[in-house]
Design an enzyme around this catalytic site. Structure first.
Site, short mmCIF file in Angstrom:
data_model
loop_
_atom_site.label_atom_id
_atom_site.label_comp_id
_atom_site.label_asym_id
_atom_site.label_seq_id
_atom_site.Cartn_x
_atom_site.Cartn_y
_atom_site.Cartn_z
N HIS A 200 -25.20 33.00 -122.48
CA HIS A 200 -26.38 32.41 -123.04
C HIS A 200 -27.30 33.14 -123.91
CE1 HIS A 200 -27.55 33.46 -119.01
NE2 HIS A 200 -28.69 33.32 -119.50
N GLN B 125 -29.74 39.88 -116.29
CA GLN B 125 -28.86 38.62 -116.44
C GLN B 125 -28.70 37.81 -115.12
OE1 GLN B 125 -24.78 39.00 -118.01
NE2 GLN B 125 -24.52 36.74 -118.21
P1 AMP Z 1 -30.76 34.61 -117.15
O1 AMP Z 1 -31.86 35.16 -116.33
O2 AMP Z 1 -30.90 35.31 -118.68
O3 AMP Z 1 -29.18 34.93 -116.84
O4 AMP Z 1 -31.08 33.18 -117.63
C1 AMP Z 1 -30.58 32.23 -116.78
C2 AMP Z 1 -31.42 30.95 -116.74
O5 AMP Z 1 -30.78 29.95 -116.11
C3 AMP Z 1 -32.64 31.07 -116.18
O6 AMP Z 1 -33.79 30.98 -117.11
C4 AMP Z 1 -32.63 29.97 -115.13
O7 AMP Z 1 -34.03 29.09 -115.11
C5 AMP Z 1 -31.93 28.77 -116.02
N1 AMP Z 1 -30.73 28.09 -115.13
C6 AMP Z 1 -30.43 28.15 -113.99
N2 AMP Z 1 -29.76 27.18 -113.30
C7 AMP Z 1 -30.16 26.04 -114.33
C8 AMP Z 1 -29.92 24.73 -114.30
N3 AMP Z 1 -29.20 23.97 -113.33
N4 AMP Z 1 -30.30 24.07 -115.33
C9 AMP Z 1 -31.11 24.62 -116.44
N5 AMP Z 1 -31.31 25.78 -116.36
C10 AMP Z 1 -30.90 26.81 -115.41
#
Ligand code: AMP
Ligand code: ZN
Length: 133
Positions: A98, A92
């Site tokens: 999410h 994460q």
């Molecule tokens: P996780 O690694 O499961 O916590 O996923 C976090 C996700 O958030 C990653 O896939 C990122 O690409 C996405 N993310 C981070 N910042 C943004 C943003 N400003 N808009 C859209 N997605 C984002």
């Protein structure tokens, strides 16, 4: 609190919104990885699955299902993978709960399952460690 997803929900950071209701916000992930990569988040700041309450989980999963159905029935996809990480150890990186929806097409050759290292213990050993009742 300095949370990127809370800022996306309140509009202070722009996003490409797919869907919104009273409890849930869904938007395109900015990662340059897979077409249609979507994030579905509760509007309430919840850190991870350990922090998730029953009502929020019901709303969230209802939205995940509805969006997935929309992608398959209206957008030309054949299936979805639903991915999630809770905790740093699990990968994460944004600590606002999410689900990732990865829309899939037959023969798209996307591998959503990592190359796991192989089980080191027997199933019965793991059962002994993990079983609840
Ligand atoms: P996780 O690694 O499961 O916590 O996923 C976090 C996700 O958030 C990653 O896939 C990122 O690409 C996405 N993310 C981070 N910042 C943004 C943003 N400003 N808009 C859209 N997605 C984002
Ligand atoms: Zn947040």
């Amino acid at each position: 609190m300095d949370c990127i997803f809370c800022k996306i929900i309140d509009g202070s950071i722009p996003s490409r919104k797919i869907y919104e209701d009273k409890f849930t916000y869904a938007f395109l992930d900015i990662a340059d990885d897979v077409d249609g990569h979507t994030l579905v988040v509760p509007k309430k700041h919840i850190r991870d699955i350990f922090d998730l309450d029953k009502l929020t989980s019901e709303h969230l999963l209802t939205a995940v299902k509805m969006i997935s159905q929309h992608y398959v029935e209206k957008c030309g996809y054949d299936g979805v993978n639903i991915l999630h990480a809770s905790g740093e150890a699990a990968g994460q990186t944004v600590f606002h709960f999410h689900f990732h929806i990865i829309p899939r097409k037959t023969d798209d050759n996307i591998n959503c399952w990592t190359n796991f290292p192989g089980r080191k213990k027997t199933l019965d050993e793991m059962l002994e460690v993990l079983k609840i009742n």
